[in-house]
Motif scaffolding. Structure first.
Motif, PDB file in Angstrom:
ATOM      1  N   UNK A 266      46.223  46.769  37.030  1.00 13.42           N
ATOM      2  CA  UNK A 266      45.662  45.723  36.175  1.00 13.42           C
ATOM      3  C   UNK A 266      46.528  44.467  36.213  1.00 13.42           C
ATOM      4  N   UNK A 267      47.850  44.656  36.315  1.00 13.84           N
ATOM      5  CA  UNK A 267      48.744  43.497  36.395  1.00 13.84           C
ATOM      6  C   UNK A 267      48.453  42.697  37.664  1.00 13.84           C
ATOM      7  N   UNK A 268      48.209  43.393  38.753  1.00 15.22           N
ATOM      8  CA  UNK A 268      47.895  42.697  39.999  1.00 15.22           C
ATOM      9  C   UNK A 268      46.595  41.900  39.879  1.00 15.22           C
ATOM     10  N   UNK A 269      45.590  42.493  39.239  1.00 17.35           N
ATOM     11  CA  UNK A 269      44.315  41.795  39.071  1.00 17.35           C
ATOM     12  C   UNK A 269      44.477  40.584  38.160  1.00 17.35           C
ATOM     13  N   UNK A 270      45.270  40.734  37.103  1.00 15.82           N
ATOM     14  CA  UNK A 270      45.519  39.616  36.190  1.00 15.82           C
ATOM     15  C   UNK A 270      46.031  38.401  36.955  1.00 15.82           C
ATOM     16  N   UNK A 271      46.883  38.657  37.961  1.00 19.51           N
ATOM     17  CA  UNK A 271      47.511  37.555  38.698  1.00 19.51           C
ATOM     18  C   UNK A 271      46.783  37.209  39.998  1.00 19.51           C
ATOM     19  N   UNK A 272      45.522  37.613  40.124  1.00 19.53           N
ATOM     20  CA  UNK A 272      44.759  37.251  41.309  1.00 19.53           C
ATOM     21  C   UNK A 272      44.376  35.775  41.327  1.00 19.53           C
ATOM     22  N   UNK A 273      44.515  35.113  40.196  1.00 18.37           N
ATOM     23  CA  UNK A 273      44.235  33.684  40.168  1.00 18.37           C
ATOM     24  C   UNK A 273      45.313  32.991  39.349  1.00 18.37           C
ATOM     25  N   UNK A 274      45.338  31.669  39.435  1.00 19.93           N
ATOM     26  CA  UNK A 274      46.240  30.857  38.626  1.00 19.93           C
ATOM     27  C   UNK A 274      45.407  29.764  37.969  1.00 19.93           C
ATOM     28  N   UNK A 275      45.395  29.696  36.628  1.00 19.12           N
ATOM     29  CA  UNK A 275      46.154  30.540  35.713  1.00 19.12           C
ATOM     30  C   UNK A 275      45.642  31.981  35.718  1.00 19.12           C
ATOM     31  N   UNK A 276      46.489  32.929  35.303  1.00 20.95           N
ATOM     32  CA  UNK A 276      46.090  34.341  35.348  1.00 20.95           C
ATOM     33  C   UNK A 276      44.872  34.614  34.476  1.00 20.95           C
ATOM     34  N   UNK A 277      44.165  35.689  34.818  1.00 23.90           N
ATOM     35  CA  UNK A 277      43.080  36.155  33.968  1.00 23.90           C
ATOM     36  C   UNK A 277      43.632  36.628  32.628  1.00 23.90           C
ATOM     37  N   UNK A 278      42.825  36.481  31.584  1.00 23.94           N
ATOM     38  CA  UNK A 278      43.171  37.052  30.284  1.00 23.94           C
ATOM     39  C   UNK A 278      42.955  38.568  30.330  1.00 23.94           C
ATOM     40  N   UNK A 279      43.667  39.284  29.460  1.00 25.49           N
ATOM     41  CA  UNK A 279      43.515  40.741  29.394  1.00 25.49           C
ATOM     42  C   UNK A 279      42.064  41.123  29.106  1.00 25.49           C
ATOM     43  N   UNK A 280      41.406  40.420  28.185  1.00 23.18           N
ATOM     44  CA  UNK A 280      40.016  40.732  27.862  1.00 23.18           C
ATOM     45  C   UNK A 280      39.094  40.520  29.061  1.00 23.18           C
ATOM     46  N   UNK A 281      39.417  39.542  29.902  1.00 27.06           N
ATOM     47  CA  UNK A 281      38.593  39.290  31.091  1.00 27.06           C
ATOM     48  C   UNK A 281      38.694  40.450  32.071  1.00 27.06           C
ATOM     49  N   UNK A 282      39.914  40.950  32.282  1.00 24.78           N
ATOM     50  CA  UNK A 282      40.084  42.061  33.219  1.00 24.78           C
ATOM     51  C   UNK A 282      39.471  43.335  32.644  1.00 24.78           C
TER      52      UNK A 282
END
Length: 295
Positions: A266-282
């Motif tokens: 999940x951490x990797x997916x959060x940082x797939x974009x900049x700015x990172x995805x929000x936890x609720x989005x993932x």
């Protein structure tokens, strides 16, 4: 909040009295969290830990799976007593009529438990699974012991283990995208040069975050220890909701507001974009793919 603190203080007082040695206490508390994690992964509503005057009892459904009283630990196991590895002093037969056979148990002090736990943990996990599932293989719903469940003991155990972890010297440990946890104020972001620019992570902030939120992923509820065993019992990433690299300066971190535990995926997916995805989005991505069922 005061009630919760009172419950933690009561659990600490009872546990310290029952097991004064800090190292032995760590062994038993770590096993409590491990066993509860396994039960929670299978049947989240079917387990409870009861604080006793001289220890605790962890039940799954109606069955005891782990008991600690006056310095002695009993772990119930799915396996034949006398067959390796359930051989020798401390092992004896068990007979819970509601569960399938074979069954046995280990009983001993914390140091004896430490010597054998690596070989008996899998059998203990199988016993928890037997207790957590119905005969049809469906996770049980509830336990009669939930009324006596001590969240204070669970919080004390997490706080105790987190404080032990925060005392480890991590002064040489620098990881560009990993977070670590100051006393009352947590200053992070001091830039260092280590072939690449990295931001200083405060290990005490990490410890306070994990003591509060636990070792499960805030996105998908994954527990490394529940899946991989004791070797992964303290492994989890801690995610900064406000990326340090985007701040570029020191700032004061509130571990409960600014940090969340997340698994590596999940951490990797959060940082797939900049700015990172929000936890609720993932989390929404995960639910869309799984149809609302977490992995």
């Amino acid at each position: 909040m005061d009630k919760r603190l009172d419950e933690i203080a009561e659990a600490e007082a009872i546990f310290v009295d029952a097991m004064p040695d800090r190292n032995e206490r760590e062994i038993v508390l770590r096993q409590l969290l491990r066993s509860a994690d396994v039960a929670n992964a299978i049947a989240p509503s079917a387990w409870a830990v009861t604080l006793l005057r001289d220890g605790f009892r962890l039940n799954v459904g109606q069955v005891e799976v782990l008991v600690f009283k006056v310095g002695i630990v009993r772990m119930n196991i799915a396996g034949h007593v006398g067959a390796a590895p359930f051989v020798g002093e401390g092992f004896f037969g068990a007979n819970y009529r509601s569960l399938s056979k074979p069954q046995c148990a280990f009983e001993g002090d914390a140091l004896q438990l430490k010597r054998v736990v690596g070989s008996i943990q899998a059998g203990h996990d199988r016993f928890i699974r037997l207790a957590a599932l119905t005969a049809a293989g469906i996770p049980r719903k509830g336990t009669p012991f939930r009324r006596s469940h001590s969240e204070g003991l669970m919080l004390y155990a997490r706080n105790f283990l987190a404080s032990d972890a925060s005392e480890v010297d991590r002064s040489d440990e620098w990881v560009p995208q990993e977070e670590m946890v100051g006393d009352n104020l947590f200053v992070e972001g001091a830039r260092l040069t280590v072939q690449v620019n990295a931001f200083e992570r405060n290990p005490k902030a990490r410890a306070q975050c994990l003591a509060h939120y636990g070792m499960r992923c805030a996105v998908c509820d994954f527990s490394f220890e529940a899946v991989y065993g004791p070797v992964a019992n303290s492994y989890i990433h801690v995610h900064h909701l406000k990326p340090l690299a985007s701040i570029g300066k020191e700032y004061v971190v509130d571990p409960l507001v600014d940090l969340r535990p997340v698994c590596a995926n999940c951490h990797a997916v959060i940082h797939l974009r900049m700015p990172p995805y929000e936890i609720d989005e993932v989390r929404a991505m995960l639910y869309d793919v799984t149809g609302g069922t977490q992995r």
